[in-house]
Write a protein that holds these residues in place. Structure first.
Motif, PDB file in Angstrom:
ATOM      1  N   GLY A 107       2.599   4.684  -0.765  1.00  0.00           N
ATOM      2  CA  GLY A 107       2.230   5.871  -1.522  1.00  0.00           C
ATOM      3  C   GLY A 107       3.431   6.440  -2.256  1.00  0.00           C
ATOM      4  N   LYS A 108       3.231   7.594  -2.879  1.00  0.00           N
ATOM      5  CA  LYS A 108       4.283   8.248  -3.635  1.00  0.00           C
ATOM      6  C   LYS A 108       4.376   9.717  -3.224  1.00  0.00           C
ATOM      7  CE  LYS A 108       5.376   4.753  -6.368  1.00  0.00           C
ATOM      8  NZ  LYS A 108       6.706   4.119  -6.356  1.00  0.00           N
ATOM      9  N   GLN A 153      -4.575   6.586   1.189  1.00  0.00           N
ATOM     10  CA  GLN A 153      -5.947   6.484   1.682  1.00  0.00           C
ATOM     11  C   GLN A 153      -6.089   5.519   2.864  1.00  0.00           C
ATOM     12  OE1 GLN A 153      -4.929   5.814  -1.370  1.00  0.00           O
ATOM     13  NE2 GLN A 153      -5.530   3.734  -2.005  1.00  0.00           N
ATOM     14  N   LYS A 177      -6.865  11.269  -0.284  1.00  0.00           N
ATOM     15  CA  LYS A 177      -5.776  10.306  -0.445  1.00  0.00           C
ATOM     16  C   LYS A 177      -4.403  10.926  -0.230  1.00  0.00           C
ATOM     17  CE  LYS A 177      -8.334   7.545  -3.871  1.00  0.00           C
ATOM     18  NZ  LYS A 177      -8.267   6.984  -5.250  1.00  0.00           N
ATOM     19  N   ASN A 187       0.815  -1.203   0.000  1.00  0.00           N
ATOM     20  CA  ASN A 187       0.000   0.000   0.000  1.00  0.00           C
ATOM     21  C   ASN A 187       0.855   1.263   0.000  1.00  0.00           C
ATOM     22  OD1 ASN A 187      -2.327  -1.593   0.203  1.00  0.00           O
ATOM     23  ND2 ASN A 187      -2.145  -1.680   2.439  1.00  0.00           N
ATOM     24  N   ASP A 197       0.872  11.077  -2.073  1.00  0.00           N
ATOM     25  CA  ASP A 197      -0.427  10.674  -2.604  1.00  0.00           C
ATOM     26  C   ASP A 197      -0.569   9.160  -2.483  1.00  0.00           C
ATOM     27  OD1 ASP A 197      -2.899  10.964  -3.696  1.00  0.00           O
ATOM     28  OD2 ASP A 197      -2.221  11.283  -5.759  1.00  0.00           O
ATOM     29  N   GLY A 198      -1.801   8.664  -2.626  1.00  0.00           N
ATOM     30  CA  GLY A 198      -2.056   7.230  -2.510  1.00  0.00           C
ATOM     31  C   GLY A 198      -1.997   6.732  -1.079  1.00  0.00           C
TER      32      GLY A 198
END
Length: 587
Positions: A9-10, A25, A50, A7, A22-23
């Motif tokens: 993010g970036k 969530q 997110k 999971n 982001d990413g």
């Protein structure tokens, strides 16, 4: 903390210690994340859909858009168990001596180490037998953590049941020392190490009134502005007024059993002095090294700003842990101004609406939530344990301006205010606590306890001395205009006795082996002697004796030197005081 790599993010933006990713969530507020390929430690401080804003506790140079961010699923927490005492940590509980052994004097980014050693073994001695009914906070056994502190291994929070097994012997902190069968029939293995979320206060049974004094051995504080065990105090002052030295004195001499010293953003040279000095200090209570009952948290002004913000939470969580064992704990935070500046910088990068002088609008609530974790309490568990956590926070107002927001918001919260005066410091009067602007709301509460332990009229004597000091301030204004010759003999006597009180009682030499600490019994005798002499001198003036004859008294010379009389020879002070009562005061 295990990483949830699926999971990840970036990063989309890097702004100093603040990273926007982001990413995200699936993450929650205050969740710890690992940032970039070096797995830098960070904490989520804002969520918008997110997108998460992350404060990173290490330098962020080299990070850029597209770099991964790995959630851990856990909030920022500290490890609690044997091995804390004597340790020197950074703001997020990384042991600096371990890191130095790994990478040298200059720390590399991404380097990690356990807060408590997993290799060291400890001798565990059970305090309950198999079949005993236990609940949260009950002591299962103890470890002699240092020669002067027994570390209590307690039933974990939320656990209640029957001891199914308990073992005596040498164990690492990860090994099970006891097994508890809960009321639901499940079994729980108890180890000597636990974790606790730093931003959540540890629970207790109930709060008790702060009516027992924390004796510091500093006459100015103990007599005129006392602090209670479980109380809160503010120590503001400009650069060079002696904040750090005063906190060193409190740490060394106060009758707290455990000391937590947090350097949250002070200058590197001041923190270096702390790290050099504390390991060499000898505990006056036991004759053992001071570090055997101390935890140091070092975070200087040139370290990452986010770690400075976290350091106070790390320190107070460790303090609450020892409080829950039944110990009186004193926490020194030097200084909360640097902590507030860290909040201001992070708030600015989050583009939040600023409050006064750019500080975040929630400055007051953050300060309150920190100081409210102090208190004298009844601990959890069936044992009747009382303990306390006292917080003393230094404040560094720019230019000594006490009207700035950090000082003002702190003053609204704490109940003891020790204002340091640059003019007193320039006059080499230390501690430079101005007795006219300082105050304590604990004075009435602790007076009964002090009078029961020392003398029956402590509060009366203290108030009498304050009247003398206030009269002196009024007369000094007259002297500055027309000179001392315009004063009456009684007013000149007041000036002389106030000078004797200021120089012979309020001044205290932190570097002198004898004067550095003054027990309450000696304080009371010194103060009473000065006040009785003053009372007798005023009566002699009224009966016609000349002022110059009174001022030649041998007692005045003795009063100027008695602070350097060792505790073992206090009988000299007592006998001189009796002579004044019998021979000096007219019938």
């Amino acid at each position: 903390m295990e990483e949830q790599t699926l999971n990840a993010g970036k990063i989309v933006k890097v702004s100093g210690p603040l990273v926007v990713a982001d990413g995200m969530q699936d993450v929650q507020m205050y969740e710890v994340v690992h940032v970039g390929e070096e797995r830098l430690i960070g904490e989520v401080i804002e969520l918008r859909g997110k997108t998460a804003s992350i404060q990173v506790y290490e330098a962020t140079e080299g990070l850029g858009p597209g770099d991964p961010v790995y959630p851990t699923g856990s909030p920022l927490a500290v490890e609690l168990g044997p091995g804390l005492l004597g340790s020197i940590y950074d703001g997020i509980q990384r042991p600096l001596d371990v890191l130095q052994a790994q990478v040298g004097a200059f720390l590399s980014r991404g380097v990690k180490a356990d807060g408590i050693s997993r290799a060291k073994t400890w001798r565990f001695t059970p305090k309950v037998a198999v079949g005993a009914e236990v609940e949260t906070g009950d002591i299962l056994g103890e470890v002699q953590e240092t020669p002067i502190i027994a570390h209590q291994i307690m039933t974990p929070h939320g656990v209640k049941g029957t001891v199914a097994a308990i073992r005596e012997g040498d164990f690492t902190v990860d090994q099970a020392v006891a097994t508890i069968t809960t009321e639901q029939g499940t079994t729980i293995d108890v180890t000597m190490v636990t974790k606790w979320e730093v931003r959540k206060g540890r629970p207790y049974k109930k709060k008790l009134p702060p009516n027992r004094p924390l004796t510091t051995g500093q006459r100015n504080v103990d007599t005129f502005c006392p602090i209670a065990k479980g109380g809160t105090a503010c120590l503001p002052g400009p650069f060079g007024s002696g904040k750090t030295v005063v906190q060193h004195q409190f740490a060394k001499w106060s009758d707290a059993k455990i000391v937590i010293y947090i350097g949250c953003g002070e200058r590197g040279n001041e923190m270096t002095d702390v790290l050099d000095e504390f390991p060499q200090l000898i505990d006056p209570q036991s004759g053992r090294p001071m570090m055997e009952r101390t935890v140091l948290i070092a975070n200087t002004s040139n370290m990452p700003v986010a770690a400075r913000e976290a350091s106070v939470y790390t320190g107070i969580t460790i303090a609450e842990y020892y409080r829950d064992m039944g110990y009186d704990v004193a926490l020194m935070a030097d200084s909360t101004s640097r902590w507030a500046e860290a909040m201001r910088e992070i708030s600015g990068r989050l583009e939040e609406m600023p409050g006064e002088e750019g500080y975040p609008a929630y400055l007051a609530s953050r300060l309150a939530s920190f100081y409210e974790r102090a208190g004298r309490i009844q601990c959890l568990g069936k044992e009747d344990k009382e303990a306390s956590l006292t917080i003393i926070g230094a404040v560094s107002p720019p230019g000594g301006d006490l009207s700035e927001p950090v000082t003002q918001n702190t003053m609204r919260i704490v109940k003891a205010f020790w204002g340091l005066d640059a003019n007193l410091a320039y006059q080499r009067h230390f501690p430079a606590i101005n007795w006219l602007i300082s105050y304590s709301l604990y004075t009435e509460q602790v007076s009964k306890y002090i009078e029961a332990q020392v003398e029956g009229n402590w509060l009366e004597r203290r108030n009498e001395a304050m009247v003398l000091l206030n009269e002196n301030e009024e007369l000094q204004e007259i002297v500055s205009l027309v000179g001392s010759e315009a004063l009456t003999p009684e007013q000149q006597l007041t000036l002389k006795m106030a000078q004797t009180l200021i120089e012979g009682y309020l001044m205290q030499d932190a570097l002198d082996e004898i004067d550095s600490y003054c027990p309450r019994e000696k304080q009371f005798m010194m103060l009473s002697m000065m006040l009785d002499f003053y009372r007798g001198a005023k009566e002699r003036l009224r009966q016609g004796e000349e002022l110059k004859t009174i001022l030649k008294s041998e007692f005045l010379d003795f009063m100027g030197k008695m602070r350097f009389i060792p505790t073992s020879e206090m009988e000299k002070i007592r006998q001189t005081w009796l002579r004044i009562q019998e021979d000096w005061i007219p019938a």
